[in-house]
Design an enzyme around this catalytic site. Structure first.
Site, mmCIF file in Angstrom:
data_model
loop_
_atom_site.group_PDB
_atom_site.id
_atom_site.type_symbol
_atom_site.label_atom_id
_atom_site.label_comp_id
_atom_site.label_asym_id
_atom_site.label_seq_id
_atom_site.Cartn_x
_atom_site.Cartn_y
_atom_site.Cartn_z
ATOM 1 N N GLY A 16 0.847 -1.200 0.000
ATOM 2 C CA GLY A 16 0.000 0.000 0.000
ATOM 3 C C GLY A 16 0.879 1.246 0.000
ATOM 4 O O GLY A 16 2.085 1.182 -0.284
ATOM 5 N N ALA A 17 0.261 2.381 0.362
ATOM 6 C CA ALA A 17 0.990 3.662 0.319
ATOM 7 C C ALA A 17 2.246 3.622 1.185
ATOM 8 O O ALA A 17 3.318 4.093 0.774
ATOM 9 C CB ALA A 17 0.075 4.786 0.788
ATOM 10 N N ALA A 18 2.140 3.035 2.380
ATOM 11 C CA ALA A 18 3.303 3.027 3.289
ATOM 12 C C ALA A 18 4.407 2.127 2.730
ATOM 13 O O ALA A 18 5.570 2.532 2.641
ATOM 14 C CB ALA A 18 2.871 2.547 4.674
ATOM 15 N N THR A 46 -5.156 0.883 0.584
ATOM 16 C CA THR A 46 -4.887 2.223 0.023
ATOM 17 C C THR A 46 -5.765 2.493 -1.191
ATOM 18 O O THR A 46 -6.330 3.572 -1.360
ATOM 19 C CB THR A 46 -3.403 2.324 -0.405
ATOM 20 O OG1 THR A 46 -2.598 2.303 0.765
ATOM 21 C CG2 THR A 46 -3.128 3.591 -1.196
ATOM 22 N N GLY A 51 -11.317 9.860 0.249
ATOM 23 C CA GLY A 51 -11.237 11.252 0.696
ATOM 24 C C GLY A 51 -9.983 11.951 0.212
ATOM 25 O O GLY A 51 -10.032 12.909 -0.558
ATOM 26 N N GLU A 124 -13.463 17.542 5.674
ATOM 27 C CA GLU A 124 -14.043 16.337 6.279
ATOM 28 C C GLU A 124 -14.240 16.559 7.769
ATOM 29 O O GLU A 124 -13.773 17.558 8.324
ATOM 30 C CB GLU A 124 -13.137 15.123 5.993
ATOM 31 C CG GLU A 124 -13.075 14.789 4.504
ATOM 32 C CD GLU A 124 -12.201 13.605 4.178
ATOM 33 O OE1 GLU A 124 -12.187 12.632 4.941
ATOM 34 O OE2 GLU A 124 -11.523 13.649 3.144
ATOM 35 N N HIS A 247 -16.618 3.952 10.146
ATOM 36 C CA HIS A 247 -16.943 5.073 9.247
ATOM 37 C C HIS A 247 -18.456 5.228 9.239
ATOM 38 O O HIS A 247 -19.177 4.230 9.109
ATOM 39 C CB HIS A 247 -16.409 4.796 7.844
ATOM 40 C CG HIS A 247 -16.404 6.010 6.966
ATOM 41 N ND1 HIS A 247 -17.564 6.593 6.498
ATOM 42 C CD2 HIS A 247 -15.386 6.768 6.500
ATOM 43 C CE1 HIS A 247 -17.249 7.659 5.770
ATOM 44 N NE2 HIS A 247 -15.932 7.779 5.752
ATOM 45 N N ARG A 297 -15.615 11.641 13.607
ATOM 46 C CA ARG A 297 -16.248 10.421 13.116
ATOM 47 C C ARG A 297 -16.876 9.545 14.205
ATOM 48 O O ARG A 297 -17.911 8.932 14.003
ATOM 49 C CB ARG A 297 -15.181 9.610 12.418
ATOM 50 C CG ARG A 297 -15.617 9.094 11.123
ATOM 51 C CD ARG A 297 -14.462 8.516 10.418
ATOM 52 N NE ARG A 297 -14.166 9.320 9.253
ATOM 53 C CZ ARG A 297 -13.222 9.008 8.377
ATOM 54 N NH1 ARG A 297 -12.467 7.957 8.575
ATOM 55 N NH2 ARG A 297 -13.025 9.761 7.329
ATOM 56 N N HIS A 358 -13.813 0.538 9.721
ATOM 57 C CA HIS A 358 -13.094 1.262 8.673
ATOM 58 C C HIS A 358 -11.596 1.329 8.914
ATOM 59 O O HIS A 358 -10.813 1.102 8.004
ATOM 60 C CB HIS A 358 -13.690 2.671 8.607
ATOM 61 C CG HIS A 358 -13.112 3.542 7.539
ATOM 62 N ND1 HIS A 358 -13.175 3.214 6.203
ATOM 63 C CD2 HIS A 358 -12.461 4.750 7.604
ATOM 64 C CE1 HIS A 358 -12.604 4.183 5.485
ATOM 65 N NE2 HIS A 358 -12.152 5.108 6.322
ATOM 66 N N ARG A 393 -9.044 8.682 14.908
ATOM 67 C CA ARG A 393 -8.263 9.289 13.823
ATOM 68 C C ARG A 393 -9.049 10.411 13.133
ATOM 69 O O ARG A 393 -10.228 10.247 12.801
ATOM 70 C CB ARG A 393 -7.913 8.218 12.789
ATOM 71 C CG ARG A 393 -7.207 8.733 11.570
ATOM 72 C CD ARG A 393 -6.943 7.612 10.608
ATOM 73 N NE ARG A 393 -8.161 7.064 10.099
ATOM 74 C CZ ARG A 393 -8.713 7.381 8.928
ATOM 75 N NH1 ARG A 393 -8.121 8.260 8.144
ATOM 76 N NH2 ARG A 393 -9.826 6.829 8.529
ATOM 77 N N LEU A 399 -3.520 8.473 5.209
ATOM 78 C CA LEU A 399 -2.582 8.466 4.077
ATOM 79 C C LEU A 399 -1.400 9.372 4.395
ATOM 80 O O LEU A 399 -0.260 9.067 4.054
ATOM 81 C CB LEU A 399 -3.291 8.920 2.793
ATOM 82 C CG LEU A 399 -4.214 7.879 2.148
ATOM 83 C CD1 LEU A 399 -5.002 8.491 0.990
ATOM 84 C CD2 LEU A 399 -3.436 6.658 1.656
HETATM 85 C C1 SIN Z 1 -13.546 9.124 3.408
HETATM 86 O O1 SIN Z 1 -13.351 9.457 2.239
HETATM 87 O O2 SIN Z 1 -14.573 9.398 4.023
HETATM 88 C C2 SIN Z 1 -12.505 8.317 4.111
HETATM 89 C C3 SIN Z 1 -11.377 9.166 4.469
HETATM 90 C C4 SIN Z 1 -10.637 8.568 5.635
HETATM 91 O O3 SIN Z 1 -10.978 7.502 6.117
HETATM 92 O O4 SIN Z 1 -9.725 9.238 6.120
#
Ligand code: SIN
Length: 549
Positions: A16-18, A46, A51, A124, A247, A297, A358, A393, A399
C-alpha cells in the site's frame, strides 16, 4: 527450482501507500529492496481510499490548526510531538507524490470556479479548514497506481506478488542471546505453497489494517491484521486496539456491502438524515454536536447507530441533491458511477448509508519513524501505532501518516544501515518447519471460523460495548483461537489459514484491549463506564506477548 533463501538489504511486507513509499525511498538511497505482497500488488486498502491526504497547503490554514484538530479528534490520547512532526512533514510528502507523477485535483477542474488556481481542497469531519488534497474521489487508487509505476521503474526493487508473510524472524525467537534483532521473514509462496526465507538487515511491516475482523467493513478482504499479528508474535507491544474506527457512511445496498461514501460529501454540504415515525426524513446531527454532520467520526457513527436503534430503520441517508449533477459527476466520479450502476442517482435522491468498520487506530508500537522495540524492525501505515491518531483518527490523516512515516523509516534505515547489518548477530537461520503438516481436507473450518469471528466482533465489540458483551466475545474468541492454533500446526499452510490465524489473534487483542479500558473515550464506548476518566489521559493500552508462552 525456486530459491529457498533470498537476501536483500531491506524487505518490505505490504504494497500500500506506506510499503511502496518506503521501498522507493530506500531504493533511492541505494539499498536493494524486496516488496512482498500477498495477492496482486494493487490489492491493498490504500486503493479504496476516497477522501484524500490531509495536509496544510493553503495560506489561510496552519500547522497549528491541523495539529489542534488532530489532538481534538484523538481525545487526549495522541502523542503531541508525533502529531506535530507528521503534520509538518505533510507538504513534502505531497511534493514527493507529485514528483512520481500524481495529479491532485486543482480548483477550476471541478466546474464551479473555472478560473480559480491552487489545489481543490476537501473538507471532512473534525477539520477546521479545507485541507484534504484529493484526486477526484479515487485518491487511493491514483496514489497506488503512481507508486506501483515508480516501483516498477526502480531497478533496485524486486516485487514478489502472491507471497504471504508468515512470520518475522527475530534473534530472540531463535533463542539467540543479546539485543533482539529482526533478521528477516518467512514467506509463503501461495502458488508453489513453499515457505521461503527472506533474509534482510531491516524489515518494514506495512500490511495495513484489520477491518475484516468485523462483519461489515469498508475494507477489502486483504485487511486481516497480518502486520499487527506478526508483530505481536515477535513480542512487539501492541497499543490501543480498542480504538477501532467505524466510518459513518458505508453504502447500504444488498449488492454492495463495503462501498464507502466519502466524508467529503458532507464537506460539500451533504445532509445526514434519518426517517422518523411519520415517514419523513429529518436531520439529527445538530442534537449531538455543534459541528453537525461534520463532527468527528466517532460522534457521527455513534449518533447514527443510536438513531437507527431508536427508529428501527435499517439505514440513514446522505442527501446531496442540493448540488448540480455536473458538479457531482466531476467531484465524485467514482461514487457517482457506482451509484448509477446500482440505479441510484445521487443528484436526485438521498443515498442509504450505515456505519461500518473502517480503520484500526491501534497497532504495533512505534515512534514517528516507525521504529519498534526490535532493532531493524519498522512498522508504517495502519499496522503501526505511532501516537498520531490517539483514540480517534482525524479523517484523511491516515494516508498522510503512511507516506510520512514510511519516509522517516527509510531515512532512519539508510542512515543506520552499517550498524543494522554489522551489529546483528550472525548464525544460521533455520528454514521454516511445519511440524507434521498434512494437506487439509477441512477447509470449511477456516471459512466458518472466519465468519463466526466477524459476527460476534460486530455484535459484541462494535460501536456500542458493555462488559457483558465483551465477556461473551472473550469466551468465544478463546475457544476459536485454540482450535485455529491446533489446525495451523497440523496442516500445510495456505493463504487463508495464515490470514485466519492473524485475524483471530487481532480479534483477541481488540477484545482484551477493550476489556482493559474501564472508561469511554474516542472510539471506545462502554455503557458500563460511559465517561472519560481524566486519569487515563495519555495512557495507552498495551498488549504484549509474554516471552514464555
Ligand atoms: C472518506 O473518504 O470518508 C474516508 C477518508 C478517511 O478515512 O480518512
Amino acid at each position: 527450482m525456486q530459491k529457498k533463501i533470498l537476501e536483500f538489504d531491506v524487505v518490505v511486507l505490504g504494497s500500500g501507500a506506506a510499503g511502496l513509499s518506503a521501498a522507493l525511498k530506500l531504493a533511492e538511497k541505494g539499498l536493494s529492496v524486496a516488496v512482498v505482497t500477498k495477492r496482486d500488488i494493487f490489492d491493498t486498502n490504500t486503493r479504496y481510499a476516497q477522501g484524500g491526504v490531509a495536509s496544510v497547503t493553503d495560506k489561510d490554514d496552519s500547522f497549528d490548526a491541523h495539529v489542534k484538530d488532530t489532538l481534538t479528534a484523538g481525545d487526549h490520547l495522541c502523542k503531541a510531538d508525533v502529531v506535530r512532526r507528521i503534520v509538518e512533514a505533510g507538504p513534502a510528502a505531497i511534493r514527493s507524490l507529485e514528483k512520481y507523477g500524481l495529479h491532485f485535483t486543482k480548483r477550476g477542474e471541478i466546474g464551479e470556479e473555472k478560473n480559480a488556481s491552487g489545489y481543490d481542497l476537501g473538507k471532512e469531519g473534525g477539520h477546521s479548514a479545507r485541507r484534504v488534497l484529493h484526486s477526484g474521489d479515487i485518491t487511493g487508487e491514483e496514489i497506488e497506481k503512481t507508486l506501483v509505476g515508480a516501483c516498477r521503474r526502480q531497478p533496485r526493487i524486486e516485487i514478489f506478488e502472491n507471497h504471504v508473510a508468515v512470520d518475522i524472524i527475530t534473534s530472540a525467537k531463535l533463542g539467540w542471546m543479546g539485543e533482539d534483532f529482526a533478521l528477516g521473514s518467512y514467506v509463503l509462496d501461495a502458488k508453489s505453497r513453499e515457505v521461503r526465507t527472506f533474509v534482510s538487515a531491516a524489515t518494514v511491516v506495512a500490511c495495513g489494517g484489520a477491518g475484516k475482523a468485523y462483519l461489515y467493513s469498508s475494507n477489502p478482504d486483504v485487511a486481516s491484521g497480518d502486520g499487527i499479528a506478526m508483530c505481536y508474535r515477535a513480542h512487539v507491544p501492541i497499543l490501543n486496539m480498542e480504538f477501532f474506527q467505524f466510518h459513518p457512511t458505508i453504502l447500504h445496498h444488498p449488492k454492495e456491502k463495503s462501498f464507502l461514501i466519502s466524508e467529503a460529501l458532507r464537506g460539500e454540504g451533504a445532509r445526514l438524515l434519518v426517517r422518523g415515525a411519520d415517514g419523513r426524513l429529518r436531520e439529527f446531527m445538530e442534537n449531538y454536536h455543534h459541528l453537525g454532520a461534520l463532527a468527528p467520526r466517532d460522534i457521527v457513527a455513534r449518533a447514527i447507530d443510536n438513531e437507527l436503534k431508536r427508529s428501527g430503520q435499517e439505514s440513514a441517508f446522505l442527501d446531496i441533491t442540493g448540488k448540480s449533477r455536473d458538479f457531482l459527476r466531476r467531484r465524485f466520479p467514482g461514487i457517482f458511477a457506482k451509484l448509477m450502476s446500482l440505479g441510484i442517482d445521487m443528484s436526485k435522491e438521498p443515498i442509504p448509508v450505515v456505519p461500518a468498520a473502517h480503520y484500526c487506530c491501534g497497532g504495533a508500537q512505534t515512534d514517528y519513524a516507525g521504529r519498534t522495540s526490535i532493532r531493524g524492525l519498522y512498522v508504517a501505515g495502519e499496522s503501526a501505532c505511532t501516537g498520531l491518531h490517539g483514540a480517534n483518527r482525524l479523517a484523511s490523516n491516515s494516508l498522510l501518516e503512511a507516506l510520512v512515516v514510511a519516509k522517516f523509516a527509510a531515512e532512519h534505515i539508510s542512515a543506520n544501515f552499517k550498524g543494522l547489518r554489522g551489529e546483528r548477530p550472525s548464525g544460521r537461520i533455520p528454514l521454516w518447519r511445519s511440524g507434521n503438516a498434512t494437506n487439509s481436507d477441512e477447509l470449511v473450518v477456516v471459512s466458518h471460523n472466519w465468519e463466526e469471528i466477524r459476527k460476534f466482533m460486530w455484535d459484541y465489540v462494535g460501536i456500542f460495548r458493555t462488559n457483558k458483551r465483551l465477556e461473551r466475545a472473550k469466551n468465544r474468541i478463546k475457544n476459536i483461537r485454540k482450535e485455529i492454533e491446533k489446525y495451523y500446526w497440523d496442516f500445510h499452510l495456505t493463504r487463508d489459514l495464515v490470514e485466519l490465524r492473524n485475524l483471530s489473534s487481532v480479534a483477541e487483542i481488540i477484545v482484551d484491549s477493550s476489556l482493559g479500558r474501564k472508561e469511554s473515550r474516542g472510539l471506545h464506548y462502554n455503557a458500563d463506564y460511559p465517561d472519560r476518566d481524566p486519569d487515563m489521559d495519555g495512557v495507552d493500552s498495551v498488549i504484549k506477548k509474554p516471552y514464555r508462552s
